[in-house]
Design an enzyme around this catalytic site. Structure first.
Site, PDB file in Angstrom:
ATOM      1  CB  SER A  42      25.895  -4.927  14.546  1.00 36.68           C
ATOM      2  OG  SER A  42      26.144  -3.996  15.294  1.00 36.68           O
ATOM      3  CG  ASP A 156      23.593  -2.076  13.328  1.00 35.99           C
ATOM      4  OD1 ASP A 156      23.513  -3.510  13.003  1.00 35.99           O
ATOM      5  OD2 ASP A 156      23.422  -2.317  15.019  1.00 35.99           O
TER       6      ASP A 156
END
Length: 329
Positions: A42, A156
């Protein structure tokens, strides 16, 4: 000879708190450490990719000029899509900075971690365009739209691996340093379930608990609205057996908070099985996930945490020292 010079760097997920990772990198380089590998999830994938490409400072110069209004203009609302925002304008700027860089050609080995929703497994990007790998890794479920890459629906990486130590385990380094953004520490994570009744209690019995649990998570106006509604001596009775969530709490905020909670639990178990040599924890209440207008102060927080962690972990004589540059005199 100074020890602990070569470091494998692991950068975790946590939205805007990831700017603290920039401060950690700055301190490492100022103290003479050599970063020999980077793995990121991320926001950690974004910071790590820019560092591995040698373009991190250019990104910092841009990010630290943004105020809250600038950030709102940069995100692309996607009310009918698979996420609340698309990030196309941010991605365009990032791609411009990265200038076509490819992972397999970087001077520092780099791995970006994403999650394949269909296969329910991690995806490690070890080749291909850096910007695409980063875009896949930052797609916070419910907040940032996922993307398709080679038939994989990617979100993510923090969904399955918030602090990806595994990609750097085989690297020839003196130590592994991980930066976690969930605020989790071995001493304060409460894995014990809370036993509660579904029968509503008078506000006087739970307002203080809400105030404490909401600290650093909710916007101040949300906390204030709840305290104002239920804190009155003669609050209006609610015919329902439960209360609404704080007003103004949207899908992106709920998704980010859920990912933070999930990430803290996953981090606890994964790092127990595969701990890094040195772990820096950025407090969970340092910033909210989308506080990208606070880059400067979060970078400074990262610097402070890095100095404290390195000074505690290594005696002064083991700290690498930058060679002095001869003066012209």
């Amino acid at each position: 000879m100074a020890k602990h010079r070569r470091v494998a760097l692991v950068l975790g997920s946590g939205g805007a708190r990831g700017y603290a990772q920039i401060g950690v990198i700055q301190v490492l380089k100022e103290r003479g450490y050599e970063i020999v590998a980077i793995a990121g999830t991320s926001m950690g994938a974004l910071v790590g990719g820019l560092e591995a490409t040698g373009k991190l400072q250019e990104y910092v110069d841009w990010a630290t000029t943004l105020n809250q209004r600038d950030v709102l203009r940069l995100v692309d609302a996607s009310p009918f899509g698979a996420g609340a925002i698309k990030l196309e304008r941010v991605l365009a700027r990032m791609s411009e900075i990265l200038d076509g860089a490819r992972i397999e050609e970087l001077p520092i080995p780099y791995t970006a971690v994403a999650t394949d929703l269909g296969a329910r497994r991690e995806v490690w990007f070890t080749s291909g365009p850096v910007d695409v790998a980063i875009r896949a890794s930052v797609a916070i479920p419910g907040a940032i739209t996922p993307i398709m890459v080679n038939g994989r629906l990617l979100v993510d990486g923090g969904v399955l691996n918030p602090v990806p130590v595994e990609p750097v385990m085989g690297v020839d380094a003196d130590f592994t340093l991980a930066v976690a953004l969930s605020g989790w520490t071995p001493t304060d994570f409460n894995a014990t379930p809370a036993r509660e009744s579904s029968q509503s209690s008078p506000p006087a019995e739970w307002l203080d608990r809400f105030r404490r649990s909401a600290a650093g998570l909710f916007e101040n106006e949300w906390v204030t609205s709840v305290m104002a509604r239920f804190g009155r001596e003669h609050a209006e009775p609610d015919p329902r057996p439960f209360e609404d969530a704080p007003p103004g709490l949207g899908i992106p905020q709920v998704a980010a908070m859920a990912l933070d909670a999930m990430g803290a639990a996953i981090t606890r178990y994964r790092l127990a099985a595969l701990p890094p040599d040195l772990l820096i924890n950025v407090p969970g209440d340092a910033a909210k996930t989308m506080d990208f207008h606070r880059a400067e102060e979060l970078i400074e927080l990262g610097r402070t945490l890095a100095v404290e962690a390195l000074d505690k972990a290594f005696p002064v004589e083991e700290q690498p020292v930058l060679e002095a540059v001869p003066s012209d005199g």
